[in-house]
Structure formats: structure tokens, C-alpha cells
Design a protein around this motif. Structure first.
Motif, short mmCIF file in Angstrom:
data_model
loop_
_atom_site.label_atom_id
_atom_site.label_comp_id
_atom_site.label_asym_id
_atom_site.label_seq_id
_atom_site.Cartn_x
_atom_site.Cartn_y
_atom_site.Cartn_z
N ASN A 57 0.90 -1.25 -0.08
CA ASN A 57 0.04 0.24 -0.21
C ASN A 57 0.67 1.33 -0.06
O ASN A 57 0.42 2.21 -0.74
CB ASN A 57 -1.03 0.03 1.24
N ALA A 58 2.10 1.12 0.77
CA ALA A 58 2.71 2.70 0.95
C ALA A 58 3.58 2.73 -0.47
O ALA A 58 4.03 3.59 -0.66
CB ALA A 58 3.63 2.52 2.12
N GLU A 59 4.22 1.49 -0.88
CA GLU A 59 5.54 1.83 -1.76
C GLU A 59 5.10 1.45 -2.90
O GLU A 59 5.65 1.85 -4.07
CB GLU A 59 6.52 0.89 -1.17
N ILE A 60 4.24 0.07 -3.40
CA ILE A 60 3.85 -0.35 -4.63
C ILE A 60 2.68 0.41 -5.52
O ILE A 60 2.88 0.93 -6.47
CB ILE A 60 3.74 -1.89 -4.59
N LYS A 61 1.66 0.44 -4.73
CA LYS A 61 0.34 0.93 -5.22
C LYS A 61 0.50 2.21 -5.60
O LYS A 61 0.23 2.75 -7.00
CB LYS A 61 -0.83 0.71 -4.32
#
Length: 73
Positions: A57-61
Motif C-alpha cells: 500500500n505504501a510503496e508499490i500501489k
């Protein structure tokens, strides 16, 4: 594409295609998504994260284009 089961309350497994740089994520709810143009180090960081769901949720999306994979009928 190689896939690996992961310990997560939201993610069932993660796959990665090195040649295409596509990260594939299978969710506990049954959805499968491709994240495009993900470098290998970003895919590895996801697998090594303390919380796969939080890292996703924090880095990829926010950083990579996402496409749902249609379910086979």
C-alpha cells in the motif's frame, strides 16, 4: 512467472516476471493484479518487508501502474 506464497492477512502470493518487470499479486479475496515496470529491487523489497500488505500500500500501489488480471471463465 515464478510465484511464492506469503504470510499476510491480505496477500496470498506474489509473483515476478524479471524479463517483463511485472509484479503479480494474488489477494486473499481472490483478485489478481499486475503492477507494471516494477524493478527487481522493488519486488524483492516487498517480499522482504515486515508487513507485505503495508509495504504494498505504501510503496508499490502509489508508484506503479496497476491492471487487474481477468479471471478465467
Amino acid at each position: 512467472m515464478q510465484r511464492a506464497g506469503v504470510e499476510s492477512s491480505s496477500v496470498r502470493w506474489v509473483g515476478y516476471d524479471l524479463e517483463e518487470q511485472v509484479l503479480e499479486v494474488g489477494f486473499v479475496g481472490g483478485g489478481v493484479y499486475h503492477y507494471l515496470d516494477v524493478p527487481p529491487e522493488a519486488a524483492l523489497a516487498l517480499l522482504e518487508a515486515d508487513s507485505i500488505g503495508r509495504h504494498l500500500n505504501a510503496e508499490i500501489k502509489p508508484a506503479y501502474e496497476c491492471r487487474p488480471v481477468p479471471r478465467a471463465s
